[in-house]
Structure formats: C-alpha cells, structure tokens
Design a protein around this motif. Sequence first.
Motif, PDB file in Angstrom:
ATOM      1  N   LYS A   1       0.834  -1.201   0.000  1.00 54.37           N
ATOM      2  CA  LYS A   1       0.000   0.000   0.000  1.00 54.37           C
ATOM      3  C   LYS A   1       0.868   1.250   0.000  1.00 54.37           C
ATOM      4  O   LYS A   1       1.919   1.278   0.650  1.00 54.37           O
ATOM      5  CB  LYS A   1      -0.887   0.033   1.248  1.00 54.37           C
ATOM      6  N   VAL A   2       0.423   2.277  -0.695  1.00 57.98           N
ATOM      7  CA  VAL A   2       1.110   3.568  -0.697  1.00 57.98           C
ATOM      8  C   VAL A   2       1.115   4.095   0.737  1.00 57.98           C
ATOM      9  O   VAL A   2       0.108   4.039   1.434  1.00 57.98           O
ATOM     10  CB  VAL A   2       0.398   4.563  -1.640  1.00 57.98           C
ATOM     11  N   GLY A   3       2.281   4.596   1.175  1.00 59.00           N
ATOM     12  CA  GLY A   3       2.410   5.126   2.534  1.00 59.00           C
ATOM     13  C   GLY A   3       2.989   4.150   3.541  1.00 59.00           C
ATOM     14  O   GLY A   3       3.293   4.519   4.660  1.00 59.00           O
ATOM     15  N   THR A   4       3.163   2.871   3.140  1.00 58.51           N
ATOM     16  CA  THR A   4       3.756   1.880   4.040  1.00 58.51           C
ATOM     17  C   THR A   4       5.205   2.254   4.311  1.00 58.51           C
ATOM     18  O   THR A   4       5.963   2.534   3.393  1.00 58.51           O
ATOM     19  CB  THR A   4       3.696   0.466   3.411  1.00 58.51           C
ATOM     20  N   GLN A   5       5.596   2.268   5.598  1.00 60.36           N
ATOM     21  CA  GLN A   5       6.964   2.645   5.971  1.00 60.36           C
ATOM     22  C   GLN A   5       7.909   1.463   5.796  1.00 60.36           C
ATOM     23  O   GLN A   5       7.532   0.315   6.005  1.00 60.36           O
ATOM     24  CB  GLN A   5       7.006   3.125   7.419  1.00 60.36           C
ATOM     25  N   CYS A   6       9.150   1.758   5.432  1.00 60.83           N
ATOM     26  CA  CYS A   6      10.188   0.740   5.283  1.00 60.83           C
ATOM     27  C   CYS A   6      10.341  -0.015   6.608  1.00 60.83           C
ATOM     28  O   CYS A   6      10.302   0.575   7.682  1.00 60.83           O
ATOM     29  CB  CYS A   6      11.508   1.398   4.896  1.00 60.83           C
TER      30      CYS A   6
ATOM     31  N   THR B   1      13.155   5.875   7.489  1.00 62.29           N
ATOM     32  CA  THR B   1      11.868   6.569   7.577  1.00 62.29           C
ATOM     33  C   THR B   1      11.184   6.723   6.221  1.00 62.29           C
ATOM     34  O   THR B   1      10.171   7.396   6.109  1.00 62.29           O
ATOM     35  CB  THR B   1      12.065   7.966   8.193  1.00 62.29           C
ATOM     36  N   LYS B   2      11.737   6.096   5.182  1.00 60.59           N
ATOM     37  CA  LYS B   2      11.154   6.233   3.841  1.00 60.59           C
ATOM     38  C   LYS B   2       9.859   5.435   3.733  1.00 60.59           C
ATOM     39  O   LYS B   2       9.693   4.403   4.381  1.00 60.59           O
ATOM     40  CB  LYS B   2      12.148   5.776   2.785  1.00 60.59           C
ATOM     41  N   CYS B   3       8.950   5.939   2.902  1.00 59.64           N
ATOM     42  CA  CYS B   3       7.651   5.306   2.705  1.00 59.64           C
ATOM     43  C   CYS B   3       7.471   4.904   1.246  1.00 59.64           C
ATOM     44  O   CYS B   3       8.037   5.523   0.344  1.00 59.64           O
ATOM     45  CB  CYS B   3       6.523   6.257   3.119  1.00 59.64           C
ATOM     46  N   TYR B   4       6.654   3.887   1.048  1.00 61.47           N
ATOM     47  CA  TYR B   4       6.366   3.385  -0.287  1.00 61.47           C
ATOM     48  C   TYR B   4       5.473   4.371  -1.029  1.00 61.47           C
ATOM     49  O   TYR B   4       4.450   4.812  -0.515  1.00 61.47           O
ATOM     50  CB  TYR B   4       5.672   2.029  -0.194  1.00 61.47           C
ATOM     51  N   ALA B   5       5.880   4.739  -2.259  1.00 59.84           N
ATOM     52  CA  ALA B   5       5.088   5.634  -3.092  1.00 59.84           C
ATOM     53  C   ALA B   5       4.625   4.928  -4.364  1.00 59.84           C
ATOM     54  O   ALA B   5       3.485   5.057  -4.775  1.00 59.84           O
ATOM     55  CB  ALA B   5       5.890   6.878  -3.446  1.00 59.84           C
TER      56      ALA B   5
END
Length: 144
Positions: free
Chosen positions: A45-50, A56-60
């Motif tokens: 899902k978009v917004g899922t954190q590493c 602290t990066k999130c999936y886009a």
Amino acid sequence: VGEDVAGDLVPMPVVVSASAKSALEKAIKQREEQGEGEGGDGKVKVGTQCKNNSCTKCYADEGSLEQECQYHPGAPVFHEGYKYWSCCKKKKTTDFSEFLSFTGCTRGTCVFTDDPTKKKKALCRWAVGSGVMCVCVCVCVCVC
C-alpha cells in the motif's frame, strides 16, 4: 516452570499487565483492518513505511522498491538508562528522541513487507531475591 530450593520444579504463574493486553489487542485489530502494509492483492500500500530499523522512507510506487536506505541491522538496546543499537555500541544516548534519530550504519534497499522467516528479538532479564523470581521480557514492536 521454576525450581524451588530443593530442586523440584514448581509451576510459575504468568502475569501480563492490562496495558500490554490492551496494546496487543489494538495492534491485532489494526493489522487485520490494514493488512499490515500489504493490499489484499499482494501489493504494498502507498504510505507503508520501510521495515528496516531507523529508515523513515515510505512506499510511493514501484520505484520505491529500489530506493537506497540507511538502517541498523542490529536490535535496539535499552540498558541502564542508555539507548543504542546493538550494531553501533559506541553511539549511545539517554534521550529517546535522539536515539530514534540515529542514522543507520548499513546501506541497502528499502523493504516494505515483513519477512515471516526473520526471527523477532526479545530482551529477557531475571532476578531472584527473598525466594521470589522476577522475569521481565521486553519486546519492541512498532505499531504504526
């Protein structure tokens, strides 16, 4: 199961605090509702954190799977008021916010799904005194 003075095994009661039970129930409910970062179709899902410690990066989008991140491969350690990562023993602090801001010591790519084969780590301490044994198990779980 414990051991008494004579060496016989004695069953020990397990006591879990009400706040720990409540936090666990809340985390289970959230994971069931959110699918723990993955959609029902197996996509992230978009917004899922590493999932890497300290990243602290999130999936886009699909390109996020190739992002480079800096993370700590070790476990968090909380000992005698100090907070540090087991992989970076020389960098310690007493301030929790500062501990969370420590830059990772290892470079790799972001991971957005849990690896079911990866073992979770827990800290277990125990003490015996006046015929009473106290066992404290601490497990760090991020419920975002």
